[in-house]
Write a protein that holds these residues in place. Structure first.
Motif, PDB file in Angstrom:
ATOM      1  N   CYS A 151      -5.595  -9.381  -7.901  1.00 51.71           N
ATOM      2  CA  CYS A 151      -6.280  -9.236  -9.189  1.00 51.71           C
ATOM      3  C   CYS A 151      -7.792  -9.197  -9.027  1.00 51.71           C
ATOM      4  N   ASN A 152      -8.270  -8.211  -8.279  1.00 50.58           N
ATOM      5  CA  ASN A 152      -9.697  -7.955  -8.110  1.00 50.58           C
ATOM      6  C   ASN A 152      -9.936  -6.451  -8.215  1.00 50.58           C
ATOM      7  N   TYR A 153     -11.104  -5.996  -7.785  1.00 54.14           N
ATOM      8  CA  TYR A 153     -11.471  -4.586  -7.932  1.00 54.14           C
ATOM      9  C   TYR A 153     -11.963  -4.007  -6.615  1.00 54.14           C
ATOM     10  N   PHE A 154     -11.277  -4.335  -5.537  1.00 53.84           N
ATOM     11  CA  PHE A 154     -11.625  -3.761  -4.248  1.00 53.84           C
ATOM     12  C   PHE A 154     -11.330  -2.260  -4.248  1.00 53.84           C
ATOM     13  N   SER A 155     -11.773  -1.590  -3.213  1.00 58.60           N
ATOM     14  CA  SER A 155     -11.536  -0.158  -3.087  1.00 58.60           C
ATOM     15  C   SER A 155     -11.253   0.178  -1.631  1.00 58.60           C
ATOM     16  N   GLY A 156     -10.884   1.434  -1.414  1.00 59.01           N
ATOM     17  CA  GLY A 156     -10.608   1.877  -0.055  1.00 59.01           C
ATOM     18  C   GLY A 156      -9.245   1.429   0.435  1.00 59.01           C
ATOM     19  N   LEU A 187      -2.034  -9.106  -2.142  1.00 58.40           N
ATOM     20  CA  LEU A 187      -3.048  -8.097  -2.474  1.00 58.40           C
ATOM     21  C   LEU A 187      -2.694  -7.413  -3.793  1.00 58.40           C
ATOM     22  N   ASN A 188      -1.882  -8.068  -4.617  1.00 59.63           N
ATOM     23  CA  ASN A 188      -1.417  -7.474  -5.859  1.00 59.63           C
ATOM     24  C   ASN A 188      -2.565  -7.136  -6.809  1.00 59.63           C
ATOM     25  N   LYS A 189      -2.524  -5.924  -7.333  1.00 57.96           N
ATOM     26  CA  LYS A 189      -3.506  -5.451  -8.326  1.00 57.96           C
ATOM     27  C   LYS A 189      -4.932  -5.722  -7.870  1.00 57.96           C
ATOM     28  N   SER A 190      -5.200  -5.392  -6.640  1.00 53.73           N
ATOM     29  CA  SER A 190      -6.514  -5.675  -6.068  1.00 53.73           C
ATOM     30  C   SER A 190      -7.402  -4.443  -5.972  1.00 53.73           C
ATOM     31  N   GLY A 191      -6.855  -3.253  -6.287  1.00 54.73           N
ATOM     32  CA  GLY A 191      -7.658  -2.036  -6.301  1.00 54.73           C
ATOM     33  C   GLY A 191      -7.582  -1.201  -5.047  1.00 54.73           C
ATOM     34  N   ASP A 225       1.182  -2.938  -7.755  1.00 53.48           N
ATOM     35  CA  ASP A 225       0.160  -2.524  -8.717  1.00 53.48           C
ATOM     36  C   ASP A 225      -1.116  -2.039  -8.053  1.00 53.48           C
ATOM     37  N   ASN A 226      -0.962  -1.287  -6.966  1.00 57.06           N
ATOM     38  CA  ASN A 226      -2.078  -0.620  -6.299  1.00 57.06           C
ATOM     39  C   ASN A 226      -1.714   0.859  -6.112  1.00 57.06           C
ATOM     40  N   PRO A 227      -2.679   1.766  -6.249  1.00 57.08           N
ATOM     41  CA  PRO A 227      -2.369   3.200  -6.131  1.00 57.08           C
ATOM     42  C   PRO A 227      -2.299   3.685  -4.686  1.00 57.08           C
ATOM     43  N   PHE A 228      -1.386   3.097  -3.907  1.00 56.94           N
ATOM     44  CA  PHE A 228      -1.228   3.539  -2.529  1.00 56.94           C
ATOM     45  C   PHE A 228      -0.638   4.951  -2.489  1.00 56.94           C
ATOM     46  N   ASP A 229      -0.823   5.615  -1.358  1.00 53.69           N
ATOM     47  CA  ASP A 229      -0.180   6.915  -1.173  1.00 53.69           C
ATOM     48  C   ASP A 229       1.332   6.740  -1.186  1.00 53.69           C
ATOM     49  N   SER A 230       2.016   7.771  -1.685  1.00 49.07           N
ATOM     50  CA  SER A 230       3.480   7.714  -1.728  1.00 49.07           C
ATOM     51  C   SER A 230       4.054   7.560  -0.328  1.00 49.07           C
ATOM     52  N   SER A 231       5.100   6.748  -0.232  1.00 46.25           N
ATOM     53  CA  SER A 231       5.771   6.575   1.059  1.00 46.25           C
ATOM     54  C   SER A 231       7.201   6.114   0.795  1.00 46.25           C
ATOM     55  N   PRO A 232       8.121   6.414   1.709  1.00 45.87           N
ATOM     56  CA  PRO A 232       9.482   5.891   1.576  1.00 45.87           C
ATOM     57  C   PRO A 232       9.464   4.364   1.667  1.00 45.87           C
ATOM     58  N   PHE A 233      10.591   3.753   1.320  1.00 40.83           N
ATOM     59  CA  PHE A 233      10.679   2.298   1.419  1.00 40.83           C
ATOM     60  C   PHE A 233      10.315   1.887   2.849  1.00 40.83           C
ATOM     61  N   PRO A 234       9.341   0.990   3.022  1.00 45.83           N
ATOM     62  CA  PRO A 234       8.859   0.658   4.372  1.00 45.83           C
ATOM     63  C   PRO A 234       9.904  -0.125   5.183  1.00 45.83           C
TER      64      PRO A 234
END
Length: 970
Positions: free
Chosen positions: A125-130, A146-150, A173-182
């Motif tokens: 729950c922060n606003y990190f990037s990259g 790292l939930n909803k951390s940006g 809740d992060n916009p990671f690139d699409s990937s199959p179940f890890p």
């Protein structure tokens, strides 16, 4: 030989260790550096962090037995800034870092790998990037949040293989690139908590999930998972929470699912699951069961009635049959039930509010029979009672009407009878009273005026009688009053004029008599008035001319006298039928002089037509000459037809005479735009639409070519007229009328003095627009598009959403404009698509490039671009983005880089509001997803824009109510 004595050896050893051990002064320096990086934060947490104080006494710092820093715990401290991981990892005894639920930004650097003793890392729950860097050297981690951390981009799933001690893993809740179940996660056999909700996971859940035998919580919702729920999941016997909602799962619940007897919360809603619910009858520890919006069928297991912990039960929009277990909800502090939109029968279970905690009773659109159990008259906690569209009957139990917390009573389309009792005046929270299509009777009690929160009353199609209460307008919030199709009698109370908030009145098909109250004209917000099919007499009050109505129906009464000129327009003409005594200036009531005058007017028009035939060659020549010299063609002085869509205060001649060069203010998508100032000071905007040059030339050559010209003109012109004339919304531009002639079309709109959003953001007329104004524009424009997509009888696709088509009134409120490309989707036309070329470069959705298809999701993409303009201040196409790149590519490149996303925000926006702007940018990114299926609907966009988005995850409990409501029947 020199021999060291034992004491000397010990002293040497201590000196050696001291050379290579961190000193307390070093740790003090590191923590003070951390404080300096976060000193802009609005918090007093660092008041104890002073050079004269021991680091072990710093707030949030825990030391080990050697006095070295072991933990830094600063969650929820309103911290702002960039964490210095490079220096923090110099704390060589550091085992725990917790900075969750703050406003930290920046990137997670490679220096984190030096925190090798770290066991707990909580940055949620922060606003990190990259991107998240390689984590494989953090082999001691047991807790990673790292939930909803940006963070975004590609997640280093491979590095998780080395984190074999992990028990808690939360990356959702992060916009990671699409990937199959890890697959790497399946090797972490100590996991008891796995939260991967909303992080772009695709494909199927692998059978290897069975390896995670310690799992107590598994959350994989809001992804793109598909296929069947694997049978192997039934081996996770310790699961108490399983969340799979909003994916694309199909098939039945796996055999043996009933073995998960520890399940407390199960949510597989919003999928395509089918089959029956028999596997769930053994899960007697369930407290929350959410399976709404699937395709389950069969009966609800009667065992559910014996579940002693069940408090949340939501199965709406399935195909379930049979009856509800009569004991359901009678054991625990039952909160809500929603089984709407099924095929359920039988009676309403009587004891769901036994413990007085129930808030929602939602059974709408089923086949329930019987009465409302009397026990619910004591359910003072009840907020929503919606049991409409069933076959329920009988009298409403005394006490239901007066429940103190009820917000909505919806009993529509049943067979209830009896009166509405006077104790309804005690329902101080009641906002919506829907009783239409029943058999209610008796008088409407005057005490209803004391239910002070009422906004909407709908009593249509019942047998209410007596007079309309004269004190009804004590309800100052009342917007809608529908009393049609009853047996109300007597006169309409003159006090109706004090209902200042009324927008819709429908008293049609009653036994009302007397005159139409002059006080109707005092209702400033009235939009629709229907008092047809009564016994009203007298003249139409002139005061009605003051109203801005979209519907006026006075038909089938006993009205006499003249129709006020301002009401005598085509849009209202049907509303005067069935009143033989009414007359107009053009059709006097008591003489034949009008007929002879009408005959004379016919002769005159014939003469004018003959003259026009003689002059047509000359007209064509002048038109071609003027076109050739790029001059404005003067409007003809006759043969104009005006069609009104609202009450007008001007004539067609006032408009036509104002179409001249000095009033030109710009070009729209399909014609020139002029500003018209009427004699009364009112300002209007008029769009002058002409056919193409080729068609103009053709129209002068033959009568058949003239038809071609008209056909062309109707394509754009009629699209805009058909759309706008039917639309009534505060965020859509008002169309007052159309004025047409043989070769010209005029559309008369409201004038919006602040121009377009494009002008205010990008041109020499731009202004310093703060975030509060930009946000309000975003929400208003979204609501306008939402109305077009979801609020019309047939959805309207705009097809050219852009900032230049969002106009701003004097209070900077937005209006969606320029429907020259709009298309109303026809039901049954084979799909939602339209194939015409549409849109503006920079706003066009990517699917158009390969499919030439445009639908509502294409509008959503274009609106996402507008949101990016609002946040960044950039144009959709700029040279700095690179060749063949647009603002969407540019924003995505910033997300994928190491740069702070805050730098993307327009510098005009104040620092303290940039994080709010970033929240809207994230919505814009959702709207501009490449796959149309992944874009939200405009209804969802409005919700996202209005949503404060509180933190979803605590260290132990996820509050899914903060993610989406399980009771969407609002």
């Amino acid at each position: 030989m020199f021999v060291l004595q034992w004491p000397s050896l010990m002293l040497l050893l201590l000196l050696f260790v001291g050379l290579f051990s961190p000193s307390k002064s070093d740790e003090l320096h590191i923590l003070l550096d951390l404080k300096s990086k976060l000193e802009k934060s609005n918090t007093s947490v660092f008041s104890s962090w002073t050079p004269g104080n021991s680091v072990c006494n710093f707030t949030g710092v825990v030391c080990n037995s050697d006095g070295l820093v072991k933990e830094i715990n600063l969650p929820q401290q309103q911290l702002v800034g960039v964490l210095p991981f490079d220096s923090m990892c110099g704390l060589q005894s550091l085992e725990r870092i917790d900075f969750s639920k703050n406003s930290l930004h920046g990137t997670l650097t490679e220096d984190l790998k030096n925190c090798t003793r770290l066991q707990v890392l909580d940055l949620g729950c922060n606003y990190f990037s990259g991107e998240v860097p390689e984590l494989s050297l953090l082999g001691n981690l047991s807790f990673l949040n790292l939930n909803k951390s940006g963070f975004s981009g590609k997640f280093p799933w491979k590095s998780l293989e080395n984190l074999t001690k992990l028990g808690f893993l939360s990356l959702g809740d992060n916009p990671f690139d699409s990937s199959p179940f890890p697959e790497e996660v399946l090797k972490l056999d100590k996991l008891y908590w796995l939260y991967l909700t909303n992080c772009s996971i695709t494909g199927q859940i692998p059978g290897g999930i069975q390896n995670l035998t310690q799992l107590q919580n598994l959350e994989l919702s809001d992804n793109q998972l598909s296929g069947e729920i694997p049978t192997e999941i039934v081996k996770l016997k310790k699961l108490w929470q399983l969340e799979l909602y909003n994916n694309s799962f199909t098939g039945k619940l796996p055999a043996g699912f009933g073995n998960l007897t520890s399940l407390v919360n199960f949510d597989a809603s919003q999928n395509r699951l089918e089959g029956d619910l028999s596997e769930l009858r053994y899960l007697n520890q369930l407290a929350s069961l959410q399976l709404f919006q699937n395709q389950f069928s069969g009966e609800i297991p009667q065992e559910f009635g014996d579940f002693k912990h069940l408090i949340e039960f939501s199965l709406y929009t399935n195909k379930l049959t049979g009856s509800l277990p009569q004991k359901i909800g009678s054991w625990a502090d039952f909160i809500y039930i929603d089984v709407s939109e099924n095929f359920l029968t039988g009676q309403i279970p009587p004891e769901m509010c036994k413990n007085g905690k129930m808030t929602d009773l939602l059974l709408l659109q089923n086949k329930f029979t019987g009465t409302i159990p009397e026990s619910y008259a004591n359910c003072k906690s009840l907020i929503r009672l919606r049991i409409n569209n069933n076959s329920l009957s009988g009298v409403i139990p005394p006490g239901i009407w007066s429940l103190p917390n009820l917000f909505i009573i919806d009993l529509t389309a049943n067979q209830f009878e009896g009166p509405v009792t006077g104790d309804i005046g005690n329902a101080k929270s009641l906002a919506q009273l829907f009783l239409a299509n029943n058999r209610f009777s008796g008088e409407l009690p005057s005490m209803i005026s004391q239910a002070s929160s009422l906004v909407s009353i709908q009593l249509s199609s019942n047998s209410f009688s007596g007079q309309i209460p004269s004190n009804i307008c004590q309800l100052k919030k009342l917007n809608n009053l529908y009393l049609n199709e009853n047996m109300f009698s007597g006169s309409i109370p003159d006090s109706i004029g004090s209902c200042v908030s009324l927008t819709n009145i429908d008293f049609a098909q009653n036994l009302l008599s007397g005159k139409i109250p002059d006080s109707f004209g005092s209702l400033p917000s009235l939009n629709s008035l229907n008092i047809s099919t009564n016994k009203l007499s007298g003249e139409i009050p002139v005061s009605l001319s003051h109203l801005k109505l979209s519907l006026l129906d006075l038909s089938n009464n006993q009205l006499v006298g003249p129709i006020p000129d301002s009401l005598n327009i085509p849009a209202f003409r049907v509303g005067f039928a069935g009143n033989p005594g009414l007359c107009t200036q053009n059709d006097p009531c008591s003489s034949n002089s009008g007929k002879s005058h009408h005959h004379l007017r016919k002769i005159l028009w014939c003469l004018i037509a003959a003259i026009l035939v003689l002059l047509i060659s000359l007209a064509c020549y002048l038109i071609a000459k003027l076109k050739q010299n790029n001059l404005e063609i003067p409007l003809k002085q006759n043969a104009w037809r005006m069609k009104s869509f609202r009450v007008l205060s001007f004539t067609e001649r006032e408009i036509i005479d104002s179409i001249k060069p000095e009033n030109f203010i710009g070009k729209g998508g399909s014609g020139n735009v002029y500003k018209v100032v009427l004699a009364n000071g009112k300002e209007l905007a008029v769009k002058h639409i002409w056919p193409s040059k080729s068609n103009d030339q053709k129209s002068c050559r033959s009568s058949s070519a003239m038809i071609t010209s008209r056909t062309f003109r109707s394509t754009e012109y009629e699209a805009e007229v058909a759309t706008l004339s039917a639309v009534r919304h505060v965020n859509v531009v008002k169309l007052y009328c159309s004025i047409t002639s043989e070769d010209s079309n005029l559309l008369v709109y409201e004038y919006l003095p602040n121009g377009s959003l494009w002008d205010r953001l990008h041109t020499c007329n731009k202004i310093k627009m703060g975030w509060e104004v930009r946000y309000a524009i975003a929400v208003g424009a979204a609501k306008g598009l939402e109305y077009l997509h979801h609020g019309c009888d047939r959805p309207v696709v705009h097809r050219d959403v852009k900032s230049s088509n969002i106009l701003l009134d004097e209070e900077w409120k937005p209006r969606i404009a320029d429907f020259g490309l709009a298309k109303i989707i026809q039901a049954g036309d084979g799909g939602d698509w339209t194939h015409a070329i549409a849109g503006t470069h920079g706003y066009i959705a990517p699917e158009y490039a390969y499919a030439y298809k445009v639908n509502e999701k294409s509008d959503v993409y274009s609106f996402g671009v507008v949101l990016m303009e609002l946040v960044t201040g950039k144009r959709p196409i700029e040279a700095k983005f690179g060749e063949n790149k647009d603002i969407v590519n540019w924003v995505c490149s910033k997300i994928n880089s190491k740069e702070s996303l805050v730098d993307v925000v327009d510098s005009i926006i104040s620092e303290d509001l940039k994080e709010d702007a970033l929240n809207v940018l994230r919505i814009a990114i959702h709207c501009t997803a490449k796959n149309p299926a992944h874009r939200p609907s405009m209804r969802m966009v409005v919700q996202m824009l209005e949503d404060a988005e509180p933190c979803l995850l605590t260290n132990i409990v996820v509050d899914k109510e903060d993610v989406r409501s399980p009771n969407s029947k609002t």
